[in-house]
Structures are given as C-alpha cells and as structure tokens.
Design an enzyme around this catalytic site. Structure first.
Site, PDB file in Angstrom:
ATOM      1  N   ASP A 101      -6.935   4.082  -4.411  1.00 48.86           N
ATOM      2  CA  ASP A 101      -7.801   3.849  -3.429  1.00 48.86           C
ATOM      3  C   ASP A 101      -8.302   5.409  -3.158  1.00 48.86           C
ATOM      4  O   ASP A 101      -8.610   5.996  -4.209  1.00 48.86           O
ATOM      5  CB  ASP A 101      -6.554   3.599  -2.177  1.00 48.86           C
ATOM      6  CG  ASP A 101      -7.297   3.103  -0.898  1.00 48.86           C
ATOM      7  OD1 ASP A 101      -7.658   1.983  -0.902  1.00 48.86           O
ATOM      8  OD2 ASP A 101      -7.593   3.807   0.064  1.00 48.86           O
ATOM      9  N   LYS A 148       0.949  -1.170  -0.002  1.00 48.68           N
ATOM     10  CA  LYS A 148      -0.156  -0.055   0.097  1.00 48.68           C
ATOM     11  C   LYS A 148       0.799   1.290  -0.013  1.00 48.68           C
ATOM     12  O   LYS A 148       2.083   0.930   0.375  1.00 48.68           O
ATOM     13  CB  LYS A 148      -1.007   0.130   1.159  1.00 48.68           C
ATOM     14  CG  LYS A 148      -2.124   0.698   1.034  1.00 48.68           C
ATOM     15  CD  LYS A 148      -3.233   0.222   0.392  1.00 48.68           C
ATOM     16  CE  LYS A 148      -4.333   0.744   0.037  1.00 48.68           C
ATOM     17  NZ  LYS A 148      -5.667   0.080  -0.274  1.00 48.68           N
TER      18      LYS A 148
HETATM   19  N1  GLU Z   1      -7.124   0.109  -3.241  1.00 44.97           N
HETATM   20  C1  GLU Z   1      -7.940  -1.257  -3.413  1.00 44.97           C
HETATM   21  C2  GLU Z   1      -8.078  -2.152  -2.343  1.00 44.97           C
HETATM   22  O1  GLU Z   1      -8.032  -1.839  -1.222  1.00 44.97           O
HETATM   23  C3  GLU Z   1      -7.527  -1.825  -4.618  1.00 44.97           C
HETATM   24  C4  GLU Z   1      -5.981  -2.242  -4.949  1.00 44.97           C
HETATM   25  C5  GLU Z   1      -5.369  -2.623  -6.160  1.00 44.97           C
HETATM   26  O2  GLU Z   1      -6.090  -2.698  -6.948  1.00 44.97           O
HETATM   27  O3  GLU Z   1      -4.453  -2.737  -6.288  1.00 44.97           O
HETATM   28  O4  GLU Z   1      -7.947  -3.559  -2.440  1.00 44.97           O
END
Ligand code: GLU
Length: 450
Positions: A166, A126
């Site tokens: 996100d 992340k």
């Molecule tokens: N931010 C999204 C999550 O919490 C997507 C992450 C992504 O697509 O890599 O899963």
C-alpha cells in the site's frame, strides 16, 4: 434514518470516539445499505452491523530497528484482520507516519467490502506502521522490514492472511518482508505475501493492476454514457504506483492525464503524460523524492503550480483522486461541481470526505464512482498471484489481463444491478456498498454465530 443503523452508529461512535477515519467509513457504508437492511430483517436479528464494526482480530506490536548510525528506533506495527468469512484475510501494509489504529481499521473495513466485490475468495485485512520510509537508506528499509516481519510472521500464512503493499510499501519492501518470512518459516510459502517480484512468485501486471483496473472501470462508466475514452483528458492526484498505472493505460487507449498533483503542488502538461520517456520519468522522480513533482515541469517544460491541488480545473473530462484519504473536502467538491466536469472517479481508498461525497452525488451533472469498486483490481491481481502460487505456475500477461477485465466488468455490473434492485437508479456508490455488504453478510449468516 433506519433505526437499526442509527442505533449501531451511535454505539460505534461512543465506543470509538477517537477513531475519526474508521467512523467516517462505517457511517458512509451503513447509511447507503439501509434499503438492504429494510429488506432483510434477518441481518438485525443476527447482529450483522454490530459484528461488522468489530474486526475479528487486531494485532498491535513493537518494531525496533537500527539506523545506519547504529542508533535504535521504535515504531508501532499493526495488522487488523477484519473479516475472513469469504476467504483468507487479504489487504495491504501501509508504512507512513500518519498510520494509527483508526486508519488501519478504516482501511480494513473498506478492504472487506472491496474484496467481496471482486467475487474472489478473499477476506479483508490491513496493516502497517507509523514508520516513515522517506529519506531512509536501503539498509534501513531492509532492517525495518525484517524486524516488522519477525513479529508479523506469527499471524499470517497462505491460508490465514496474505498481506501486500500500500502507500510506502512496494516491490522492494515486499521482497524484504518475504525474505524474512521464508527464513523464519524455513519454507518457500509464496502465497503468504503478494506483490512479490516476478522472480519470487510475483504476478505479471501486479504493479500496474490498480491503475489499469481503474481505467477499465472508467471505460464501463463512459460506455453507459455513450462515450469513448479516446481523446479524454484526465486530472489526477497522486503519481505513485496507482497514478502511474492510470497514466500508462490512459495513454495506451488514446486518452491523457494532463494534470497530476503531488505533495508540493500540481503539474499541468497540455500534451499529457503519454510518452514512454515521461512515464519512465514519473517512476524515476518518485523513487528519488516522493515529496516533489516540480522536477517534471523543469524537465519537460510543463507548468508547475505550487502549494495547491488541481481540483476545479475546467479543461479536463474526468477527475480521479488517486493519492490518499480525504483528499477532497466540501470546499474542493464545490470547485469540482463548478468546473462542469462530469466524471468523478474515486481511486485512492476513501479520497472524499462524507459531506463532499454527499454533495457530489447530489449534483445531477456529475457521475460519482466509489474507490472500493474502482481500485479493486490491485487486490484482485494479488489474489490471482495467490492462485498462481497455489498451482506453482506463472500466467501470461494476456491471461492476467483477461481476468482483470472480467473482474472489473463484473464489479461494475454488480454495482449497477444492486442499485437498480433497490430503486436507487444509477447510483454506483450505493450499488457497490450494497453488493459488497450483502456478500459478506450472507457468508457470515451461513457460517453461524461466532
Ligand atoms: N493496498 C491495496 C488495496 O488497497 C492492495 C491490497 C492487496 O493487494 O492485498 O487494495
């Protein structure tokens, strides 16, 4: 409590005392995998818990950018590459003033187990920044994204780490980030970012994926109860990409989101957000001003209740918190329990405080489903985007949707089976934690100590 969990939790708390969100998720996951640890002493021998509380890598960097008045600003950028034992690091970027290391570590930790649950070859990561995109011009957003990527590019790549969106990072931001990445690398390496536009290696259905997948998961829960989604009423918080996807899919299946909450209060629309006009207006309203949902009430004659959340309303069948972390605390959880609503389906990452989650799980009349399973379709379609990029092809909506259904059903079934295997009954929260954790732990063991 299992002595191994107790010891590692105490050590983790001592070492990370100023990271409350990170400690919250570690405690929640570790406590629920105790039966697995009891059955697998080899995990303790290999220091699996000690390794799991340490991200493989934390990158923190300076982002300097210029506003439209040519004034300079400095923000902090992060990428936490949490665990790559199952595949390249994968997870979104969050641009929000609340972002700090604790939040990015908590999200990276959750992402690791979520990505494991998808059964796709992706690790967990992340990232993000404390940059506030609200009220910024398009040029400011672009310059910020370019500056952010100028540093981040040295840490990512299609086989290394593939960031996505996100909160605060959508298609526009991913476009600017990818453009800068491509210019610096001098290569069209689509697989280095997901959530891209359809013209730029993006996957069809990626914007809808998280919300649609949450509804597919909900359908499985309802099926287990001998219920049908048709005619069901839903209260949600958040009306960003994810909330919008829930509204759209629910409407398509004959259900309706009749309550939704935003930062300024909540909306009650007895007819539900079901028409194309209303669904399109949600997108328009959010793009114009993400802090206020009241304009929806003004436009469609719905009720607006300022300054509070819709948890506790009685005339719905399902609650789906889809805004951000710790939306539901113990006080709200008690209101939820009193309302008599049967389904509490988490959608946002960690939307429930640990004490609220424990309380809701202890209520016999409520079925609780955990976010790391329910919202996993977003990252799944991101991985399908990587797969399309790798074979230099675009799949049809039917192909992607079929995969989405399959993945969400698998996640649900794996969670149910894991809970049953450890004598926990129909515990979707513990089941998801155990299934995800075991996959990561076994891959770590198989790859030797590092
Ligand atoms: N931010 C999204 C999550 O919490 C997507 C992450 C992504 O697509 O890599 O899963």
């Amino acid at each position: 409590m299992n002595a191994y969990v107790e010891r590692v939790l105490a050590e983790t708390k001592a070492k990370n005392a100023n990271e409350p969100e990170f400690l919250q998720t570690v405690e929640e996951v570790f406590k629920s995998v105790e039966p697995l640890l009891d059955a697998h002493p080899e995990y303790e021998d290999a220091c699996i818990l000690e390794r799991m509380v340490e991200p493989e890598r934390v990158v923190e960097f300076r982002v300097t950018w210029m506003d439209d008045q040519l004034k300079h600003h400095v923000n902090r950028g992060y990428r936490v590459q949490y665990n790559a034992s199952l595949g390249p690091y994968k997870g979104g970027l969050r641009f929000d003033p609340s972002v700090n290391l604790s939040i990015i570590k908590f999200l990276g930790f959750e992402q690791t187990f979520k990505d494991a649950l998808t059964c796709l070859p992706i690790g967990g990561a992340k990232g993000g920044s404390d940059f506030d995109p609200k009220g910024k011009s398009d040029g400011e957003i672009m310059r910020f994204c370019q500056s952010f990527m100028t540093e981040l590019q040295r840490h990512i790549g299609q086989d290394i780490d593939c960031p996505a969106g996100d909160i605060g990072v959508g298609g526009r931001e991913v476009g600017y980030l990818y453009g800068q990445y491509r210019r610096i690398k001098g290569a069209a390496e689509f697989g280095a970012l997901s959530g891209k536009a359809l013209t730029t290696g993006g996957s069809i259905l990626r914007p809808e994926a998280t919300g649609y997948g949450a509804v597919y998961y909900l359908e499985e829960v309802l099926k287990h109860d001998g219920e049908d989604i048709k005619g069901k009423k839903i209260a949600i918080s958040g009306y960003g990409n994810v909330g919008w996807g829930i509204m759209k899919k629910a409407a398509e299946l004959g259900a309706a989101v009749t309550y939704f909450a935003g930062p300024d209060g909540y909306i009650y629309d007895p007819e539900g957000v079901v028409t194309e006009e209303k669904l399109n207006y949600i997108l328009e309203m959010r793009a114009k001003d993400p802090m206020h949902c009241k304009p929806y009430a003004d436009k469609f004659g719905a009720t607006f209740v300022p300054g509070t959340k819709c948890w506790g309303v009685k005339d719905v069948d399902i609650y789906m918190p889809a805004a951000t972390q710790n939306d539901v605390n113990l006080e709200w959880a008690k209101k939820i329990a009193e309302s008599g609503v049967r389904y509490y389906i988490e959608v946002a990452n960690m939307p429930t405080t640990n004490e609220a989650l424990e309380f809701l799980k202890s209520q016999k009349h409520i079925i609780v489903a955990p976010s790391k399973a329910v919202n996993a379709c977003g990252v799944s379609v991101s991985e399908l985007e990587m797969a399309q990029n790798a074979e230099r092809l675009y799949w049809t909506a039917e192909e992607v949707d079929a995969q989405m259904h399959k993945i969400m059903k698998n996640i649900y079934n794996a969670s149910v089976e894991a809970a049953e295997r450890y004598g926990l009954g129909y515990d979707l929260v513990a089941g998801a934690n155990i299934a995800g954790f075991q996959k990561v732990a076994d891959a770590m063991l198989a790859q030797g100590i590092f």
